[in-house]
Design an enzyme around this catalytic site. Sequence first.
Site, PDB file in Angstrom:
ATOM      1  N   ASP A  32       5.905   4.604 -11.773  1.00 54.52           N
ATOM      2  CA  ASP A  32       6.870   5.546 -12.347  1.00 54.52           C
ATOM      3  C   ASP A  32       7.966   5.784 -11.231  1.00 54.52           C
ATOM      4  O   ASP A  32       7.737   5.537 -10.221  1.00 54.52           O
ATOM      5  CB  ASP A  32       6.211   6.941 -12.865  1.00 54.52           C
ATOM      6  CG  ASP A  32       7.209   7.533 -14.049  1.00 54.52           C
ATOM      7  OD1 ASP A  32       6.689   7.518 -15.246  1.00 54.52           O
ATOM      8  OD2 ASP A  32       8.271   8.056 -13.774  1.00 54.52           O
ATOM      9  N   TYR A  80      19.644   5.588 -28.115  1.00 52.36           N
ATOM     10  CA  TYR A  80      18.251   5.309 -27.649  1.00 52.36           C
ATOM     11  C   TYR A  80      17.657   4.050 -28.397  1.00 52.36           C
ATOM     12  O   TYR A  80      16.981   3.093 -28.254  1.00 52.36           O
ATOM     13  CB  TYR A  80      17.573   6.687 -27.424  1.00 52.36           C
ATOM     14  CG  TYR A  80      16.020   6.435 -27.619  1.00 52.36           C
ATOM     15  CD1 TYR A  80      15.233   6.154 -26.732  1.00 52.36           C
ATOM     16  CD2 TYR A  80      15.313   6.866 -28.980  1.00 52.36           C
ATOM     17  CE1 TYR A  80      13.953   5.930 -26.581  1.00 52.36           C
ATOM     18  CE2 TYR A  80      13.837   6.841 -28.898  1.00 52.36           C
ATOM     19  CZ  TYR A  80      13.327   6.142 -27.766  1.00 52.36           C
ATOM     20  OH  TYR A  80      11.992   5.924 -27.914  1.00 52.36           O
ATOM     21  N   ASP A 129      11.697   2.559  -9.563  1.00 55.50           N
ATOM     22  CA  ASP A 129      12.713   2.624 -10.535  1.00 55.50           C
ATOM     23  C   ASP A 129      13.153   1.600 -11.246  1.00 55.50           C
ATOM     24  O   ASP A 129      13.390   0.460 -10.496  1.00 55.50           O
ATOM     25  CB  ASP A 129      14.027   3.225  -9.462  1.00 55.50           C
ATOM     26  CG  ASP A 129      15.201   3.662 -10.676  1.00 55.50           C
ATOM     27  OD1 ASP A 129      15.120   3.123 -11.584  1.00 55.50           O
ATOM     28  OD2 ASP A 129      15.890   4.346 -10.214  1.00 55.50           O
ATOM     29  N   LEU A 130      13.115   1.512 -12.382  1.00 55.97           N
ATOM     30  CA  LEU A 130      13.091   0.382 -13.384  1.00 55.97           C
ATOM     31  C   LEU A 130      14.434  -0.078 -13.139  1.00 55.97           C
ATOM     32  O   LEU A 130      14.505  -1.484 -13.410  1.00 55.97           O
ATOM     33  CB  LEU A 130      12.835   0.676 -14.840  1.00 55.97           C
ATOM     34  CG  LEU A 130      11.378   1.055 -15.126  1.00 55.97           C
ATOM     35  CD1 LEU A 130      11.222   1.712 -16.273  1.00 55.97           C
ATOM     36  CD2 LEU A 130      10.727  -0.493 -15.281  1.00 55.97           C
ATOM     37  N   SER A 139      13.291   8.312 -23.136  1.00 55.30           N
ATOM     38  CA  SER A 139      12.623   8.204 -24.402  1.00 55.30           C
ATOM     39  C   SER A 139      12.993   9.108 -25.485  1.00 55.30           C
ATOM     40  O   SER A 139      12.639   9.151 -26.534  1.00 55.30           O
ATOM     41  CB  SER A 139      11.141   8.962 -23.989  1.00 55.30           C
ATOM     42  OG  SER A 139      11.104  10.042 -23.765  1.00 55.30           O
ATOM     43  N   ARG A 193       6.842  15.430 -41.209  1.00 51.83           N
ATOM     44  CA  ARG A 193       7.383  13.715 -40.944  1.00 51.83           C
ATOM     45  C   ARG A 193       6.343  12.988 -40.146  1.00 51.83           C
ATOM     46  O   ARG A 193       5.776  12.029 -40.432  1.00 51.83           O
ATOM     47  CB  ARG A 193       8.734  13.953 -39.977  1.00 51.83           C
ATOM     48  CG  ARG A 193       9.091  12.450 -39.810  1.00 51.83           C
ATOM     49  CD  ARG A 193      10.587  12.526 -38.852  1.00 51.83           C
ATOM     50  NE  ARG A 193      10.673  11.315 -38.285  1.00 51.83           N
ATOM     51  CZ  ARG A 193      10.264  10.801 -37.188  1.00 51.83           C
ATOM     52  NH1 ARG A 193       9.681  11.526 -36.350  1.00 51.83           N
ATOM     53  NH2 ARG A 193      10.670   9.671 -36.760  1.00 51.83           N
TER      54      ARG A 193
HETATM   55  N1  LIG Z   1       6.019   9.564 -27.612  1.00 50.18           N
HETATM   56  C1  LIG Z   1       6.103   9.131 -28.589  1.00 50.18           C
HETATM   57  O1  LIG Z   1       5.986   9.599 -29.793  1.00 50.18           O
HETATM   58  C2  LIG Z   1       7.176   7.826 -28.690  1.00 50.18           C
HETATM   59  C3  LIG Z   1       7.625   7.410 -29.883  1.00 50.18           C
HETATM   60  C4  LIG Z   1       8.402   6.276 -29.702  1.00 50.18           C
HETATM   61  C5  LIG Z   1       8.671   5.506 -28.734  1.00 50.18           C
HETATM   62  N2  LIG Z   1       8.092   5.841 -27.603  1.00 50.18           N
HETATM   63  C6  LIG Z   1       8.333   5.265 -26.310  1.00 50.18           C
HETATM   64  O2  LIG Z   1       6.961   5.230 -25.346  1.00 50.18           O
HETATM   65  C7  LIG Z   1       7.282   5.480 -24.269  1.00 50.18           C
HETATM   66  C8  LIG Z   1       6.792   6.682 -23.541  1.00 50.18           C
HETATM   67  O3  LIG Z   1       7.016   7.861 -24.161  1.00 50.18           O
HETATM   68  P1  LIG Z   1       6.841   9.167 -23.719  1.00 50.18           P
HETATM   69  O4  LIG Z   1       6.706  10.254 -24.848  1.00 50.18           O
HETATM   70  O5  LIG Z   1       5.702   8.969 -22.716  1.00 50.18           O
HETATM   71  O6  LIG Z   1       8.016   9.357 -22.696  1.00 50.18           O
HETATM   72  P2  LIG Z   1       8.479  10.290 -21.416  1.00 50.18           P
HETATM   73  O7  LIG Z   1       9.896  10.486 -21.448  1.00 50.18           O
HETATM   74  O8  LIG Z   1       7.317  11.350 -21.612  1.00 50.18           O
HETATM   75  O9  LIG Z   1       8.027   9.320 -20.340  1.00 50.18           O
HETATM   76  C9  LIG Z   1       8.808   8.313 -19.856  1.00 50.18           C
HETATM   77  C10 LIG Z   1       8.569   8.012 -18.453  1.00 50.18           C
HETATM   78  O10 LIG Z   1       9.443   7.006 -17.932  1.00 50.18           O
HETATM   79  C11 LIG Z   1      10.007   7.434 -16.680  1.00 50.18           C
HETATM   80  N3  LIG Z   1      11.345   6.827 -16.485  1.00 50.18           N
HETATM   81  C12 LIG Z   1      12.317   7.193 -16.939  1.00 50.18           C
HETATM   82  N4  LIG Z   1      13.419   6.477 -16.473  1.00 50.18           N
HETATM   83  C13 LIG Z   1      13.060   5.434 -15.566  1.00 50.18           C
HETATM   84  C14 LIG Z   1      13.419   4.530 -14.635  1.00 50.18           C
HETATM   85  N5  LIG Z   1      14.424   4.134 -14.571  1.00 50.18           N
HETATM   86  N6  LIG Z   1      12.562   3.891 -13.816  1.00 50.18           N
HETATM   87  C15 LIG Z   1      11.219   4.309 -13.704  1.00 50.18           C
HETATM   88  N7  LIG Z   1      10.427   5.147 -14.466  1.00 50.18           N
HETATM   89  C16 LIG Z   1      11.521   5.742 -15.587  1.00 50.18           C
HETATM   90  C17 LIG Z   1       9.951   9.057 -16.604  1.00 50.18           C
HETATM   91  O11 LIG Z   1       9.594   9.329 -15.430  1.00 50.18           O
HETATM   92  C18 LIG Z   1       8.628   9.167 -17.493  1.00 50.18           C
HETATM   93  O12 LIG Z   1       7.466   9.547 -16.750  1.00 50.18           O
HETATM   94  C19 LIG Z   1       9.094   5.494 -24.181  1.00 50.18           C
HETATM   95  O13 LIG Z   1       9.260   4.109 -23.795  1.00 50.18           O
HETATM   96  C20 LIG Z   1       9.228   5.768 -25.462  1.00 50.18           C
HETATM   97  O14 LIG Z   1      10.719   5.416 -25.959  1.00 50.18           O
HETATM   98  C21 LIG Z   1       7.198   7.301 -27.500  1.00 50.18           C
END
Ligand SMILES: NC(=O)c1ccc[n+]([C@@H]2O[C@H](COP(=O)([O-])OP(=O)(O)OC[C@H]3O[C@@H](n4cnc5c(N)ncnc54)[C@H](O)[C@@H]3O)[C@@H](O)[C@H]2O)c1
Length: 266
Positions: free
Chosen positions: A33, A135, A50-51, A74, A173
Amino acid sequence: MLKTLLLTGAAGGVGKAIRPLLREIAEKVVLSDMVDIADLASHETFVKCDLSIREEVDAAVAGVDGIIHLGGISVERPFELILKGNIEGVYNLYEAARHNGQPRIIFASSNHTIGFHRRDEKLDGNSSVRPDTLYGVSKCFGENLASFYFDKFGQETLSVRIGSLTAKPQNSRMLATWLSAQDFVSLCARGFEAPRLGNAVVYGASDNFESWWDNSHAAFLGWKPRDSSAKWRAEILAEAGKEDPTDPAHIYQGGGFTKLRHPADG
Ligand SMILES: NC(=O)c1ccc[n+]([C@@H]2O[C@H](COP(=O)([O-])OP(=O)(O)OC[C@H]3O[C@@H](n4cnc5c(N)ncnc54)[C@H](O)[C@@H]3O)[C@@H](O)[C@H]2O)c1
């Protein structure tokens, strides 16, 4: 069983929820992360990454034989942030995979790729994307990149259009979109174990009573979700009251995301 799994975005909500379950999939788990993670279990290590920085992604991917890619933005955010995390980030991940033995990738896509489909439509493997946010558009980019890297280079991916991965459904939902952590992890396991995965896209929801999505195109995975939102159904419907049928949040599958302003408009 994988030897070493990379989990990107491990500090986020989904990462925290699935970490305790990943022993089912891999002997060792590399968490990554852009923010620090300190509470490591004995089978876990941490690589800060960092991605949007290619060298850091390369270092995280080196030596792993499977990836669950959760990292990135996200929710709806200014385009500059989405560009870094979800466009450059997913490109860097696929390039790192291409140069490091092509480990299978489970890509955390989203229901917001199809959010402007109405709730009275049943979607399947042939349904078009209809993203509801920038997004959602970025997740379509990730799915398309996965398709291109498979056709051109043979990189295998399972893109999971996650519905709502939360401890329990929080509104009406989510009675349709809820996905338990255990069901998500069992889906990831099937993605890693399938003899031939190719490039597949599946809808990520548990075995809910309400259902907008048909995964029969991905029956070859043999995934059977075990959990269901049904046990919270009566309680949630009682609280939901009478929803306004003309509200876009109740018309479309993407819910409230369909009503968000463009982030550049404040
Ligand atoms: N939670 C859900 O219900 C849900 C629904 C649909 C899709 N998703 C997808 O699942 C994944 C995880 O979701 P989540 O709810 O845990 O999101 P979150 O925002 O809680 O976690 C995302 C993580 O990615 C990290 N991050 C962001 N930008 C970054 C970068 N440039 N480099 C490295 N790390 C980075 C953040 O620090 C964070 O810890 C995401 O890709 C999200 O789009 C989640």
